[in-house]
Design a protein around this motif. Structure first.
Motif, PDB file in Angstrom:
ATOM      1  N   VAL A  13      34.776 -25.741 -33.733  1.00 22.38           N
ATOM      2  CA  VAL A  13      34.744 -24.489 -32.979  1.00 22.38           C
ATOM      3  C   VAL A  13      36.116 -23.813 -33.042  1.00 22.38           C
ATOM      4  O   VAL A  13      36.226 -22.594 -33.176  1.00 22.38           O
ATOM      5  N   PHE A  14      37.168 -24.626 -32.965  1.00 21.21           N
ATOM      6  CA  PHE A  14      38.529 -24.094 -33.017  1.00 21.21           C
ATOM      7  C   PHE A  14      38.792 -23.384 -34.343  1.00 21.21           C
ATOM      8  O   PHE A  14      39.418 -22.328 -34.383  1.00 21.21           O
ATOM      9  N   LEU A  15      38.288 -23.941 -35.430  1.00 21.56           N
ATOM     10  CA  LEU A  15      38.462 -23.292 -36.732  1.00 21.56           C
ATOM     11  C   LEU A  15      37.748 -21.943 -36.780  1.00 21.56           C
ATOM     12  O   LEU A  15      38.265 -20.984 -37.368  1.00 21.56           O
ATOM     13  N   ASP A  67      38.341 -16.041 -36.776  1.00 22.94           N
ATOM     14  CA  ASP A  67      38.194 -14.710 -36.189  1.00 22.94           C
ATOM     15  C   ASP A  67      39.551 -14.029 -36.041  1.00 22.94           C
ATOM     16  O   ASP A  67      39.684 -12.822 -36.309  1.00 22.94           O
ATOM     17  N   GLN A  68      40.578 -14.780 -35.631  1.00 26.75           N
ATOM     18  CA  GLN A  68      41.921 -14.214 -35.516  1.00 26.75           C
ATOM     19  C   GLN A  68      42.464 -13.814 -36.884  1.00 26.75           C
ATOM     20  O   GLN A  68      43.070 -12.753 -37.044  1.00 26.75           O
ATOM     21  N   TYR A  69      42.247 -14.674 -37.861  1.00 26.22           N
ATOM     22  CA  TYR A  69      42.751 -14.459 -39.217  1.00 26.22           C
ATOM     23  C   TYR A  69      42.125 -13.219 -39.844  1.00 26.22           C
ATOM     24  O   TYR A  69      42.826 -12.355 -40.398  1.00 26.22           O
ATOM     25  N   ALA A 107      40.728 -10.736 -38.324  1.00 25.71           N
ATOM     26  CA  ALA A 107      41.157  -9.540 -37.584  1.00 25.71           C
ATOM     27  C   ALA A 107      42.534  -9.085 -38.053  1.00 25.71           C
ATOM     28  O   ALA A 107      42.790  -7.876 -38.180  1.00 25.71           O
ATOM     29  N   GLN A 108      43.419 -10.040 -38.338  1.00 27.85           N
ATOM     30  CA  GLN A 108      44.746  -9.705 -38.875  1.00 27.85           C
ATOM     31  C   GLN A 108      44.613  -8.968 -40.202  1.00 27.85           C
ATOM     32  O   GLN A 108      45.252  -7.936 -40.421  1.00 27.85           O
ATOM     33  N   ILE A 109      43.802  -9.517 -41.084  1.00 27.81           N
ATOM     34  CA  ILE A 109      43.619  -8.916 -42.412  1.00 27.81           C
ATOM     35  C   ILE A 109      42.972  -7.541 -42.297  1.00 27.81           C
ATOM     36  O   ILE A 109      43.375  -6.587 -42.975  1.00 27.81           O
ATOM     37  N   ASP A 110      41.998  -7.414 -41.420  1.00 24.14           N
ATOM     38  CA  ASP A 110      41.294  -6.141 -41.257  1.00 24.14           C
ATOM     39  C   ASP A 110      42.178  -5.067 -40.637  1.00 24.14           C
ATOM     40  O   ASP A 110      41.858  -3.875 -40.706  1.00 24.14           O
ATOM     41  N   ALA A 111      43.280  -5.480 -40.011  1.00 23.14           N
ATOM     42  CA  ALA A 111      44.197  -4.512 -39.397  1.00 23.14           C
ATOM     43  C   ALA A 111      45.011  -3.751 -40.450  1.00 23.14           C
ATOM     44  O   ALA A 111      45.611  -2.723 -40.141  1.00 23.14           O
ATOM     45  N   ALA A 112      45.026  -4.245 -41.683  1.00 26.38           N
ATOM     46  CA  ALA A 112      45.768  -3.559 -42.747  1.00 26.38           C
ATOM     47  C   ALA A 112      45.096  -2.231 -43.064  1.00 26.38           C
ATOM     48  O   ALA A 112      43.871  -2.121 -43.050  1.00 26.38           O
ATOM     49  N   PHE A 128      38.304 -19.059 -45.109  1.00 31.88           N
ATOM     50  CA  PHE A 128      39.585 -18.372 -44.919  1.00 31.88           C
ATOM     51  C   PHE A 128      40.090 -17.845 -46.260  1.00 31.88           C
ATOM     52  O   PHE A 128      40.486 -16.691 -46.389  1.00 31.88           O
ATOM     53  N   ASP A 129      40.097 -18.742 -47.240  1.00 28.60           N
ATOM     54  CA  ASP A 129      40.617 -18.413 -48.563  1.00 28.60           C
ATOM     55  C   ASP A 129      39.817 -17.281 -49.197  1.00 28.60           C
ATOM     56  O   ASP A 129      40.382 -16.327 -49.739  1.00 28.60           O
ATOM     57  N   ALA A 130      38.504 -17.392 -49.109  1.00 30.54           N
ATOM     58  CA  ALA A 130      37.634 -16.394 -49.735  1.00 30.54           C
ATOM     59  C   ALA A 130      37.788 -15.032 -49.073  1.00 30.54           C
ATOM     60  O   ALA A 130      37.759 -13.996 -49.754  1.00 30.54           O
TER      61      ALA A 130
END
Length: 195
Positions: free
Chosen positions: A49-51, A56-58, A60-65, A117-119
């Motif tokens: 669940v933590f992953l 979701d955080q990761y 969101a960071q990428i989508d903020a670009a 994450f990688d994909a």
């Protein structure tokens, strides 16, 4: 229960994965060990669940670009991903990710989640590069998939070096700019063909 997941993040950064216990997580939370066991059962179930929470955080960071052109979008992505090494929150995030990555060779479910994450990163980079080729901003001789794979590997390597040997990831910024200038940008940019 976001508070338990946030406590897991703090505990993971403090203790590492191998030595981490549910009691350590409870100590970072206002929840008891029994409450955490009730909601998640085992440490492994909690980490699954933590992953998802980290993913979701990761993303969101990428989508903020953002950027008005593909080149600006790419630079925005790199600015986000090659973070300021003096930011303790980003250091903690990368430490947590590295702790999880160390489990991947031994845990297929962890490996499958990390592949996502990688994909996600690679797909976003490839989409930006493809957009740059379409607009004529990037060289149409490059293979977007290969370029995205190279950038993904370089970024992930920078994160690992930051956590393991304290090598600031922002030092890679100049090299990335040179790569973009030399390999991605079209020497003779033209208008995109009419649709």
């Amino acid at each position: 229960m976001t508070d338990i997941l946030e406590a897991t993040h703090r505990a993971l950064c403090r203790h590492g994965y191998a030595d981490l216990t549910i009691q350590d997580i409870a100590a970072e939370s206002d929840k008891s060990k029994a409450t955490i066991h009730y909601h998640y059962g085992t440490k492994e179930a909690l980490f699954s669940v933590f992953l998802d929470y980290l993913y979701d955080q990761y993303t969101a960071q990428i989508d903020a670009a953002s950027g008005e052109t593909p080149l600006e979008h790419l630079h925005s992505l790199l600015d986000i991903l090659l973070w300021d090494s003096t930011d303790p929150a980003k250091q903690a995030f990368q430490t947590a990710i590295l702790e999880i990555k160390a489990q991947a060779p031994y845990d297929e479910s962890v490996q499958e989640q990390l592949i996502e994450f990688d994909a996600y990163l690679s797909d976003r980079l490839q989409a930006v590069i493809e957009a740059g080729i379409q607009t004529g901003e990037f060289n149409d001789d490059i293979d977007p998939s290969t370029a995205a794979d190279f950038l993904t590997t370089t970024i992930k390597g920078a994160h690992t070096r930051q956590v393991t040997v304290n090598h600031p990831p922002e030092h890679l910024t100049v090299s990335m700019a040179n790569y973009i200038q030399t390999y991605l940008l079209d020497d003779d940019p033209t208008e995109a063909p009419p649709a």
